[in-house]
Motif scaffolding. Structure first.
Motif, mmCIF file in Angstrom:
data_model
loop_
_atom_site.group_PDB
_atom_site.id
_atom_site.type_symbol
_atom_site.label_atom_id
_atom_site.label_comp_id
_atom_site.label_asym_id
_atom_site.label_seq_id
_atom_site.Cartn_x
_atom_site.Cartn_y
_atom_site.Cartn_z
ATOM 1 N N LEU A 201 4.569 11.333 12.042
ATOM 2 C CA LEU A 201 5.686 10.835 11.256
ATOM 3 C C LEU A 201 5.199 10.369 9.882
ATOM 4 O O LEU A 201 4.211 9.647 9.771
ATOM 5 C CB LEU A 201 6.345 9.674 12.001
ATOM 6 C CG LEU A 201 7.789 9.320 11.638
ATOM 7 C CD1 LEU A 201 8.730 10.462 12.003
ATOM 8 C CD2 LEU A 201 8.200 8.046 12.351
ATOM 9 N N VAL A 202 5.898 10.796 8.836
ATOM 10 C CA VAL A 202 5.556 10.377 7.475
ATOM 11 C C VAL A 202 6.196 9.017 7.223
ATOM 12 O O VAL A 202 7.413 8.893 7.128
ATOM 13 C CB VAL A 202 6.056 11.395 6.434
ATOM 14 C CG1 VAL A 202 5.722 10.921 5.021
ATOM 15 C CG2 VAL A 202 5.438 12.770 6.691
ATOM 16 N N VAL A 203 5.402 7.986 7.148
ATOM 17 C CA VAL A 203 5.917 6.630 6.936
ATOM 18 C C VAL A 203 5.154 5.967 5.780
ATOM 19 O O VAL A 203 4.053 6.390 5.427
ATOM 20 C CB VAL A 203 5.797 5.750 8.210
ATOM 21 C CG1 VAL A 203 6.670 6.282 9.317
ATOM 22 C CG2 VAL A 203 4.343 5.652 8.669
ATOM 23 N N GLY A 204 5.754 4.948 5.226
ATOM 24 C CA GLY A 204 5.078 4.163 4.202
ATOM 25 C C GLY A 204 5.324 4.624 2.787
ATOM 26 O O GLY A 204 5.851 3.892 1.967
ATOM 27 N N GLN A 205 4.965 5.869 2.487
ATOM 28 C CA GLN A 205 5.111 6.372 1.128
ATOM 29 C C GLN A 205 5.140 7.893 1.120
ATOM 30 O O GLN A 205 4.876 8.536 2.142
ATOM 31 C CB GLN A 205 3.954 5.885 0.255
ATOM 32 C CG GLN A 205 2.591 6.323 0.729
ATOM 33 C CD GLN A 205 1.460 5.692 -0.070
ATOM 34 O OE1 GLN A 205 1.683 4.865 -0.943
ATOM 35 N NE2 GLN A 205 0.228 6.082 0.211
ATOM 36 N N LEU A 206 5.477 8.439 -0.037
ATOM 37 C CA LEU A 206 5.483 9.883 -0.225
ATOM 38 C C LEU A 206 4.108 10.449 0.095
ATOM 39 O O LEU A 206 3.092 9.896 -0.318
ATOM 40 C CB LEU A 206 5.857 10.188 -1.679
ATOM 41 C CG LEU A 206 6.195 11.622 -2.065
ATOM 42 C CD1 LEU A 206 7.573 11.998 -1.524
ATOM 43 C CD2 LEU A 206 6.194 11.762 -3.599
ATOM 44 N N ARG A 207 4.080 11.559 0.849
ATOM 45 C CA ARG A 207 2.798 12.134 1.269
ATOM 46 C C ARG A 207 2.640 13.569 0.751
ATOM 47 O O ARG A 207 3.544 14.395 0.938
ATOM 48 C CB ARG A 207 2.695 12.159 2.790
ATOM 49 C CG ARG A 207 1.338 12.687 3.285
ATOM 50 C CD ARG A 207 1.374 13.158 4.721
ATOM 51 N NE ARG A 207 1.647 12.079 5.663
ATOM 52 C CZ ARG A 207 1.693 12.263 6.984
ATOM 53 N NH1 ARG A 207 1.483 13.482 7.502
ATOM 54 N NH2 ARG A 207 1.951 11.253 7.786
#
Length: 408
Positions: A377-383
């Protein structure tokens, strides 16, 4: 598919903004359009309720009327206004507004879960509350699910195949697949596809409360403390086009539709089936040749309900096996809410932007990982991502599943 299908236009309206670019910019920056709203059904309804929702920007319809006039927009329900606005942007970006190519060789397929809910509730208030037998003469045309596709066809002079699909949360995914089918079979060269919804109304929100599917504060897809979805309104439209046709007229190609997968659980009306959802994903992945890709961007259905998210995570593992955790997963309903019939189309618009920019937007409102949702899962910030292809999932009540594959 024997005919390659290009994406040449994108349009979107949601709580995040009134254009496709504004929606992409909002999700990439991690901005959330979900806030608490007061829903008041008026003097004949129970007490107002305060529920998280994501509503379209104030004044979007007035701005659209200024560009397109009142002839069509002034005579349709809000869900159709949203569709016409998104279609206008998509056709304009494709260079096809007022283009003679639209007339005979263009189709329109849009998906909606319910249709003119705002009109329906107002007519019920008039009939049951005021006990008036005199209804507005446009009541039926405004309520019908096909009102939006008719409005788009009339607004832009489209005379090809025009019809609506209605399969709850999978409606616009099915519309995209059917529109691609028109091109694939030679019935059209261009297809205006997508969907819209405007069911964030007092009566309808009470219905969703009764299903016990709504979050208390906001949508938290795949977070351990998730407790439901956030209802939204909006619309999104893609212009699909025969690849050779697009090249011949010098159109900018924004992406390619690679294929779709569909399935039916034939089981429970509200509880998803691992066999059904994974079948739709697997069929789309096989059609597009994604199963061996090093990285695929997965735009999850991700409603934030405990059962759906757990089932979707399991489906990703069932389809991709040991590669499952190699594929970044985004869940943009955490930003724009659940547009029901319009969600898959908006997710597709965002996914194409993500592929073109090489960046995956973060899942918002995420507090803690769920061991039962073991995905990347992409969490926290743009990846940053290397994926050039994406899967977009749409899993609906009634066990109606669809998955879309795109490249950019």
């Amino acid at each position: 598919m024997s005919r390659r299908i290009a994406v040449t236009g994108l349009g979107a309206v949601s709580a995040l903004g009134a254009t496709a670019a504004a929606n992409w910019q909002a999700v990439r920056e991690g901005r959330c359009g979900i806030t608490l709203h007061r829903f008041d059904g008026g003097p004949y309804a129970p007490e107002p309720v305060i529920i998280p929702a994501a509503l379209a920007p104030e004044g979007f319809s007035a701005a659209a009327e200024a560009r397109l006039g009142r002839k069509i927009l002034g005579s349709v329900d809000r869900f159709a206004q949203l569709a016409v606005c998104a279609a206008y942007e998509a056709l304009e970006s494709a260079g096809l507004v007022d283009h003679e190519a639209l007339a005979e060789r263009t189709g329109v397929v849009l998906g909606h879960g319910q249709g003119g809910q705002e009109t329906l509730e107002k007519s019920y208030e008039r009939y049951f509350g005021l006990r008036s037998q005199r209804m507005h003469p446009a009541t039926v045309p405004k309520i019908m699910v096909s009102g939006a596709v008719s409005a788009v066809a009339m607004q832009f002079g489209i005379h090809g195949p025009v019809f609506a699909t209605s399969s709850a949360c999978a409606s616009s995914a099915h519309a995209i697949i059917q529109g691609a089918g028109l091109i694939h079979t030679g019935l059209a060269d261009v297809a205006v596809v997508g969907g819209s919804e405007a069911i964030a109304t007092p009566g309808c929100m009470s219905g969703w409360q009764a299903v016990q599917a709504l979050a208390a504060q906001t949508c938290r897809p795949f977070s351990k403390d998730r407790d439901g979805m956030a209802m939204a309104e909006g619309g999104a439209v893609l212009v699909l086009e025969d690849y050779a046709h697009a090249e011949a007229r010098g159109a900018e190609i924004l992406g390619e539709f690679l294929g779709g997968g569909m399935s039916s659980d034939a089981g429970h009306i509200t509880q998803p089936s691992l066999a059904g959802t994974s079948a739709a994903m697997a069929r789309a992945a096989r059609a597009a040749g994604l199963l061996d890709d090093e990285q695929v961007l997965i735009s999850a259905h991700g409603t934030g309900t405990p059962l759906n998210d757990r089932n979707e995570a399991a489906s990703i593992h069932a389809v991709f096996g040991e590669r499952a955790r190699s594929h970044p997963v985004i869940a943009t309903k955490s930003a724009h809410g659940h547009l029901i019939g319009g969600s898959a189309a908006l997710q597709a618009v965002i996914a194409l932007h993500a592929l073109r920019e090489g960046a995956a937007p973060p899942v918002l409102n995420f507090n803690a990982p769920d061991p039962e949702c073991d995905i990347d899962l992409v969490v926290g910030q743009l990846r940053p991502i290397t994926a050039r292809r994406a899967l977009v999932n749409a899993f609906a009540f009634g066990g109606l599943n669809a998955s879309l594959a795109f490249a950019a």
